[in-house]
Every structure is written in C-alpha cells, then in structure tokens.
Write a protein that holds these residues in place. Structure first.
Motif, PDB file in Angstrom:
ATOM      1  N   PRO A  43       8.451   1.199   7.330  1.00 20.58           N
ATOM      2  CA  PRO A  43       7.664   2.444   7.317  1.00 20.58           C
ATOM      3  C   PRO A  43       8.230   3.535   6.407  1.00 20.58           C
ATOM      4  O   PRO A  43       7.464   4.266   5.775  1.00 20.58           O
ATOM      5  CB  PRO A  43       7.696   2.900   8.790  1.00 20.58           C
ATOM      6  CG  PRO A  43       7.927   1.650   9.573  1.00 20.58           C
ATOM      7  CD  PRO A  43       8.826   0.810   8.693  1.00 20.58           C
ATOM      8  N   ALA A  44       9.553   3.660   6.323  1.00 18.13           N
ATOM      9  CA  ALA A  44      10.118   4.789   5.574  1.00 18.13           C
ATOM     10  C   ALA A  44       9.642   4.809   4.120  1.00 18.13           C
ATOM     11  O   ALA A  44       8.995   5.773   3.695  1.00 18.13           O
ATOM     12  CB  ALA A  44      11.642   4.802   5.693  1.00 18.13           C
ATOM     13  N   PRO A  45       9.911   3.764   3.322  1.00 19.03           N
ATOM     14  CA  PRO A  45       9.417   3.826   1.944  1.00 19.03           C
ATOM     15  C   PRO A  45       7.887   3.769   1.860  1.00 19.03           C
ATOM     16  O   PRO A  45       7.290   4.455   1.013  1.00 19.03           O
ATOM     17  CB  PRO A  45      10.056   2.602   1.274  1.00 19.03           C
ATOM     18  CG  PRO A  45      10.473   1.704   2.386  1.00 19.03           C
ATOM     19  CD  PRO A  45      10.764   2.581   3.552  1.00 19.03           C
ATOM     20  N   ALA A  46       7.249   2.988   2.712  1.00 22.67           N
ATOM     21  CA  ALA A  46       5.797   2.826   2.613  1.00 22.67           C
ATOM     22  C   ALA A  46       5.055   4.125   2.907  1.00 22.67           C
ATOM     23  O   ALA A  46       3.951   4.356   2.404  1.00 22.67           O
ATOM     24  CB  ALA A  46       5.316   1.722   3.556  1.00 22.67           C
ATOM     25  N   LEU A  47       5.659   4.979   3.730  1.00 26.76           N
ATOM     26  CA  LEU A  47       4.990   6.216   4.144  1.00 26.76           C
ATOM     27  C   LEU A  47       5.674   7.459   3.572  1.00 26.76           C
ATOM     28  O   LEU A  47       5.298   8.590   3.899  1.00 26.76           O
ATOM     29  CB  LEU A  47       4.957   6.302   5.676  1.00 26.76           C
ATOM     30  CG  LEU A  47       4.409   5.058   6.402  1.00 26.76           C
ATOM     31  CD1 LEU A  47       4.467   5.269   7.914  1.00 26.76           C
ATOM     32  CD2 LEU A  47       2.980   4.767   5.957  1.00 26.76           C
ATOM     33  N   GLY A  48       6.680   7.257   2.725  1.00 24.53           N
ATOM     34  CA  GLY A  48       7.372   8.394   2.118  1.00 24.53           C
ATOM     35  C   GLY A  48       8.173   9.215   3.111  1.00 24.53           C
ATOM     36  O   GLY A  48       8.297  10.432   2.963  1.00 24.53           O
ATOM     37  N   LEU A  49       8.727   8.568   4.123  1.00 30.12           N
ATOM     38  CA  LEU A  49       9.474   9.286   5.155  1.00 30.12           C
ATOM     39  C   LEU A  49      10.969   9.176   4.915  1.00 30.12           C
ATOM     40  O   LEU A  49      11.473   8.094   4.586  1.00 30.12           O
ATOM     41  CB  LEU A  49       9.129   8.720   6.536  1.00 30.12           C
ATOM     42  CG  LEU A  49       7.653   8.828   6.924  1.00 30.12           C
ATOM     43  CD1 LEU A  49       7.388   8.077   8.221  1.00 30.12           C
ATOM     44  CD2 LEU A  49       7.224  10.287   7.039  1.00 30.12           C
ATOM     45  N   HIS A  50      11.667  10.274   5.083  1.00 24.45           N
ATOM     46  CA  HIS A  50      13.125  10.305   4.953  1.00 24.45           C
ATOM     47  C   HIS A  50      13.740  10.543   6.325  1.00 24.45           C
ATOM     48  O   HIS A  50      13.074  11.043   7.240  1.00 24.45           O
ATOM     49  CB  HIS A  50      13.518  11.400   3.961  1.00 24.45           C
ATOM     50  CG  HIS A  50      12.942  11.168   2.601  1.00 24.45           C
ATOM     51  ND1 HIS A  50      11.775  11.774   2.175  1.00 24.45           N
ATOM     52  CD2 HIS A  50      13.321  10.341   1.602  1.00 24.45           C
ATOM     53  CE1 HIS A  50      11.484  11.349   0.958  1.00 24.45           C
ATOM     54  NE2 HIS A  50      12.406  10.469   0.583  1.00 24.45           N
ATOM     55  N   PRO A  51      15.043  10.221   6.458  1.00 28.73           N
ATOM     56  CA  PRO A  51      15.685  10.466   7.756  1.00 28.73           C
ATOM     57  C   PRO A  51      15.479  11.916   8.212  1.00 28.73           C
ATOM     58  O   PRO A  51      15.641  12.850   7.433  1.00 28.73           O
ATOM     59  CB  PRO A  51      17.163  10.169   7.463  1.00 28.73           C
ATOM     60  CG  PRO A  51      17.107   9.134   6.384  1.00 28.73           C
ATOM     61  CD  PRO A  51      15.950   9.547   5.516  1.00 28.73           C
ATOM     62  N   GLY A  52      15.083  12.069   9.468  1.00 29.46           N
ATOM     63  CA  GLY A  52      14.823  13.388  10.023  1.00 29.46           C
ATOM     64  C   GLY A  52      13.368  13.808  10.001  1.00 29.46           C
ATOM     65  O   GLY A  52      12.995  14.803  10.608  1.00 29.46           O
TER      66      GLY A  52
END
Lengths: 163, 163
Positions: A43-52
């Motif tokens: 999910p992180a790269p696919a949705l552009g999400l970074h820690p936090g």
C-alpha cells in the motif's frame, strides 16, 4: 533459514539506518485504509503513503465487517477523518466458498469451522459496494466523513473507484 | 484536496511505471505477518519484504483473535507455513480502556458499544504472549508450523522476540 529468520536479518539492516523522525501516533493525513492482506499489494508506494501518514488495516479480502473495531479506534482515539476501502483483482477471496475452506479445515486439522463466515465473494465490484454498505450500517463509525470504495488492479497498479 | 484525492493522484504516478512481474497469489516466502495498523510502521522495508513475499494482516494492536479468519485462509488456500505476530512500542492500544472508547462512542455517535471488546492492553510484552496463546488455542490454524511473537521498537526500528 526460515522466513522469519530472514525477516530478522533484514530488520537488523533496516534498523542500522533507521531514525524515527517526527511521528506522532495520530496519522498525519487523517486517513484510514482498509485493504486485503494479499502479498502482491504494497500500500505505501501504491498509494503514495509515507510513515506516519495513515492507518492501514488489512485482512483477507479487505472486509469492513472485520475492520469496524479498528476503524472506531482510529477515529475516536487517533482522529482520522477519511476512509478508503480497497479490494483488488485476482483476489483469492473469489476462488472459494465457505464450504470449501470448512471442508479443508475438517480434513487437515479436524476442526469444526461450520460456524465461521470466511467472507469470500464472487463479484469484485459488488464486494466493494457490500463493504461500503457494511460501513454505513455500523453505529460505531463516523457517517459524517468521506468513505469511498475502490478496486486496485494488480495487473496495472491502478485504483478505480466503485460507486 | 482530500487525503483520498491526494492518494489517487499518487496512485496515478505509481501506476505509470508499475509492472506486475511474476507474482502468483501464493506468498513466495510462505510467511504471514500479523501487525498493528499504526501509521508509523511500514512493514515492507522494516521486515525486508518485497511485493509477492508475504501476507500482511493489520488491525488495531495486531491482535490475533481478529486475525484467525485471515490466517486460516492464508494457510489453507495460499500455503503459508510461518507466522510472525508483531506488536509495537508507543502503541495507542496501551492508552485507553474499553470503558473510555465506549464512553466516547456514546457521547459522539450515540452508539451503544458496551458489547464490543476493543482489545486494548496495558503490558506490551504480555499482549504478545497473550496473542501467541490465542493462536495456540485456535483450532482453525496450523499448530505444526513456526509461530513467533515480537515487539517492534518504533524508536529504533528494531524487532525483539518475546518468548
């Protein structure tokens, strides 16, 4: 080497350069994702999400009925104000019925799982609509915030909205 | 911009260069992770996992009792053979009691959640031990495979095993 030992060795390397930075427990983007546990989705790269940035809830299928406890905690205690429900193409949940897994559990583990709903589905878009409806029917999650449903295409990496 | 619209814009950029590669539904490392939904944890880099490697189940606290359906599906239908249960320091689940969130839900949503167990905990190591025991007590998951419990330190990025 076991997979868990490999994981621990990789974590040693990760921790060697890790710094926590400024991350409060409250997700920065006030967003909660409900998605499938599927190994092919990161999910992180696919949705552009970074820690936090966002809470990420994952279970077999990305089913909302099993995510309500977590969603209530996310909203009431950690201030999230948007929800994205994401199912995906080629999902294993479309390949079996309750009776199939109940039979396997009986055969391999001698377990009686006849009382358990494993929440498979046949129609992917309908499963997203069903989960949007499951959200709307729950009294313990906020109904005054954006809640949107999507299909993630494992083939293309693309999200498409389901209305 | 809403957080979900930001997410969709980031997904467009992701999909532009995405290729699926050779990823069957069965996790390559035959590993299932149970972890918390916490925004500060990104399991893939922290555990050295790449797309296709492992099932990742996440909920508030990384509680096993809510992961059993997914674990059974992961093992019976998708062939996983190891389980890592990962709780973490600074977890929101250690900051409230059932009565607190029940009171908030009553006050803000007029919801009666008195019948719902939100699964908070006071002692982090004990919560991992409790979840190892919850696994061992379940008839629908395999008992003949490695199942190990860990604390992830948000401060250091490091896993430490709980026995």
């Amino acid at each position: 080497m076991s997979a868990i030992n490999d994981m621990l060795a990789a974590n040693e390397r990760f921790a060697a350069t890790y710094t926590m930075g400024d991350m409060p427990p409250q997700p920065r983007r006030k967003l909660t994702i409900v998605a499938c546990m599927d190994a092919r989705i990161d999910p992180a790269p696919a949705l552009g999400l970074h820690p936090g940035d966002a809470h990420i809830i994952r279970n077999a299928g990305g089913r909302v009925v099993e995510a309500l406890r977590s969603l209530a905690i996310s909203q009431q205690l950690l201030g999230t104000e948007e929800v994205a429900i994401i199912h995906h193409t080629r999902c294993g949940m479309a390949t079996f019925a309750d009776d199939d897994i109940r039979g396997r559990l009986r055969d391999t583990l001698n377990a009686d799982a006849d009382h358990i709903a494993f929440l498979p589905f046949r129609d992917l878009e309908q499963s997203v609509r069903d989960d949007l409806e499951a959200y709307r029917q729950s009294p313990i999650v906020r109904q005054d915030i954006p809640v949107r449903g999507f299909v993630y295409e494992v083939e293309t990496g693309r999200l498409r909205e389901v209305n």
